[in-house]
Design an enzyme around this catalytic site. Structure first.
Site, PDB file in Angstrom:
ATOM      1  CB  THR A 158       2.432  99.512  23.172  1.00 63.27           C
ATOM      2  OG1 THR A 158       3.757  99.362  23.687  1.00 63.27           O
ATOM      3  CG2 THR A 158       2.450 100.451  21.998  1.00 63.27           C
ATOM      4  CE  LYS A 184       5.753 102.068  23.470  1.00 58.00           C
ATOM      5  NZ  LYS A 184       6.140 100.770  22.791  1.00 58.00           N
ATOM      6  CB  THR A 204      13.830  98.334  20.518  1.00 55.11           C
ATOM      7  OG1 THR A 204      13.753  97.608  21.756  1.00 55.11           O
ATOM      8  CG2 THR A 204      14.920  97.743  19.680  1.00 55.11           C
ATOM      9  CD  GLU A 289       6.291  93.086  26.221  1.00 53.03           C
ATOM     10  OE1 GLU A 289       5.643  93.810  25.458  1.00 53.03           O
ATOM     11  OE2 GLU A 289       6.941  92.097  25.842  1.00 53.03           O
ATOM     12  CG  ASN A 412       6.076  89.127  24.377  1.00 54.57           C
ATOM     13  OD1 ASN A 412       5.890  89.982  23.520  1.00 54.57           O
ATOM     14  ND2 ASN A 412       6.648  89.391  25.542  1.00 54.57           N
TER      15      ASN A 412
END
Lengths: 417, 417
Positions: A158, A184, A204, A289, A412
């Site tokens: 993603t 991922k 997660t 990220e 984000n």
């Protein structure tokens, strides 16, 4: 960290009994791969074995709800996963869609739908584009190949900057067995329920571990739980828990050794599974990220391992610690403040804090500007170590986390736009 | 939020029985005010009354350790506070320095050192520049004036963009009484121990509330605890707990009404103290480091108030929710994911989420793109409302939080450089 990312090998990753594919079905734009398949074949047409851990989120996504009973059966013939859409918070329609993905996969591969696992990752709340998935699945089945792991790893991305794979080969009874995996995850990465309870959950993300080693189901489950706890369970990017996270460990049993049924015989496989999981988990943190640094939080001398874990999580989750790492400033007071508010007994007069291996604060005493300057120099590295010694007992825990950067915020704030 | 910041008044803020000052002692650079004093005088030379809440951090700073017994006595004649240095993690030397600040203040004002409170805020771990404080204190005492609150409020700033003051005037027995306060805080703001235990702590900031109303000590303590819980306790910037946070509520008793000893008579004072604290608490959130928006998290229908608080905190602390507010994107899935991982019972099929007053997700169902577009438009405001209804019971909680921006990261990556 970069150095720890595992041995490079030019041999293509294959695992006897497994075929993989990754195709563009049209869930993501611009031809990006977005649908992955794994097919498992045991000896003499038997199904493979599977052990899996899932998110503890109360809003567990439809694919999690559909896969749980399959994983509980321990039998697996195929797995289908899509990126670009999480099929979470989609109610009854989401459940129907996840079941349809399973059914379409079973049909395309000619296997029993009760032995097909499903996973999804991407935006929450939007219905799955089922027409695209329906059109794509036969192509995914046709594309299955023994060397297809890279395409599969690509199809599950993603916000990941790159596909994540790891492999280890070890000998069992003189026979070479392979443990390979893909994962991922880059955001919404944090140990499940860590902020709310002490119960360990797993991180997660999605991970798929495949081996040809034959491991009895109870042993495979125990191995999975323990290895997940020390790897995927020990990473955090933003501490946020996803609705979709899952780790699948699948065994084809194609290797020509006797099925492992005793813990004592498992050691080489156990070490290899742990190494593959750790490599993937650390790759997720390094790909966090916007991450500019990875940092390792090592807590020693706590009253118990559970207390150490709580301290490590509090420190790893603190925005002030994360920005300190980003700023390459050994502002150890923030580490002490985080430790002192973790809700476990810590005596600041006995606490020691080392940054980059340099003890700046030893048993409640600052070691001075020269020592601090030495620690500062060590923070320019891509992986920074923070070690906290509570000097109370034998409890210990090590976590890996990413720092907090302007890029994290940009990614984000604009995720769906 | 901006509109709720309280009534503007051109009348200078004075509180009978109180004098204030703020001077430059040389702790911060470039002539910035960094030392504040409050003097309290009760009727006929009596001391004032004080109630206070302090950080629950196990690494509570030296001034907290020194002030606790003074606050426990309930008697106060003066308060000294410095910015630029937190005097935290400074061991025995820090305690000696905090006691010296108290002694020097007592000498400068000719009062008993056992009735002098002390507070500090700034960088953790560096020793206080005591020579500067010693030189500055007599000037601070000389500068005391009834209209000195603005200088005091200025002197307690660290990363605050502006000084924070609030005032309310109410009538008790026909007599006008004043409740006025100053506060500081922009970062390291989060309910104490919230991430580790259910026990409510107060937020990480400093606040000084002064009133001439005469309130009996037990009642003053109860009032303080309850009002702090619904205001300073209900804000978060980064969820990080400080080593120095404290709220002081001081009463001179100079107003000419009989001392309030019964809860029933307290109502107007109680409402005014709550209003002053709420205004200051909201000002802290609005001034949150790098904040572009404030958001209000309102949880309804939880199993209990404690469960509602836990849900609200989880949502308010989530980096994904915070960046969603910054990005003005009603990405409600992140709110559901945070709620579902807070460790309290939530049924996602019954959950409703409203953003900007628009219910995007109603009892487990997305309300469609048109509704979402309406909510998106409401996110361009400086204060965004997130309302979650659990549809389980009567538990409720409201928190205020700031969003997460690139500027937050920049401020905190470079704090000491």
């Amino acid at each position: 960290m970069r150095a720890a990312m595992g041995k490079r090998s030019h041999r293509p990753i294959t695992v006897p009994g497994f075929r993989f594919s990754g195709i563009h079905a049209g869930i993501k734009g611009e031809g990006a791969l977005d649908l992955g398949l794994i097919e498992v074949r045991g000896p003499r047409g038997a199904p493979g074995r599977v052990a899996a851990t899932f998110t503890r989120s109360l809003a567990a996504a439809a694919p999690v709800l559909v896969s749980r009973p399959v994983a509980a059966s321990g039998r697996v013939r195929a797995l289908v996963v899509n990126s670009g859409n999480a099929n979470a918070c989609t109610g009854r329609r989401g459940l129907r869609d996840a079941r349809a993905m399973v059914r379409l996969t079973a049909r395309a591969l000619g296997v029993d739908a009760r032995e097909v696992l499903v996973a999804s990752t991407g935006v929450i709340g939007a219905p799955l584009p089922m027409a695209a998935i329906q059109r794509g699945l036969p192509h995914g089945a046709q594309a299955l190949t023994e060397t297809g792991l890279p395409a599969f790893a690509e199809a599950i991305r993603t916000t990941d900057r790159s596909a994540k794979m790891a492999v280890r080969r070890v000998r069992v009874d003189g026979t070479e067995v392979t443990i390979a995996g893909a994962a991922k995850g880059a955001g919404m990465i944090g140990p499940d329920m860590a902020l709310a309870t002490d119960a360990p959950g797993h991180a997660t993300m999605l991970a798929f571990i495949c081996t040809d080693a034959g491991v009895a189901l109870p042993l495979l489950r125990r191995l999975t739980r323990e290895a997940v706890d020390r790897t995927f369970n020990a990473i955090t990017v933003d501490g946020d828990t996803s609705t979709n996270d899952a780790v699948f460990v699948m065994s084809s049993g194609q290797a020509r050794h006797r099925t492992l049924t005793r813990r004592a015989d498992l050691a080489p496989v156990e070490a290899a599974v742990h190494a593959v999981m750790l490599e993937l988990a650390q790759a997720i943190v390094a790909d966090g990220e916007g991450a500019a640094h990875v940092f390792q939080v090592e807590v020693r001398g706590a009253g118990s391992d559970a207390e150490a874990r709580r301290l490590a999580r509090r420190i790893a989750a603190s925005p002030l610690v994360k920005t300190m790492v980003y700023g390459e400033d050994p502002n150890w007071g923030r580490v002490v403040a985080a430790a002192a508010s973790a809700g476990v007994p810590v005596d600041p007069e006995r606490l020691s804090v080392a940054i980059g291996g340099v003890t700046i604060y030893r048993r409640g005493r600052w070691q001075g500007a020269a020592v601090e300057a030495k620690a500062r120099a060590r923070m320019h590295r891509p992986c920074v170590s923070l070690r906290i010694d509570v000097h109370r007992g034998g409890g210990a825990c090590t976590l890996w986390a990413s720092d907090l950067t302007e890029t994290y915020v940009r990614i984000n704030a604009g995720y769906r736009s």
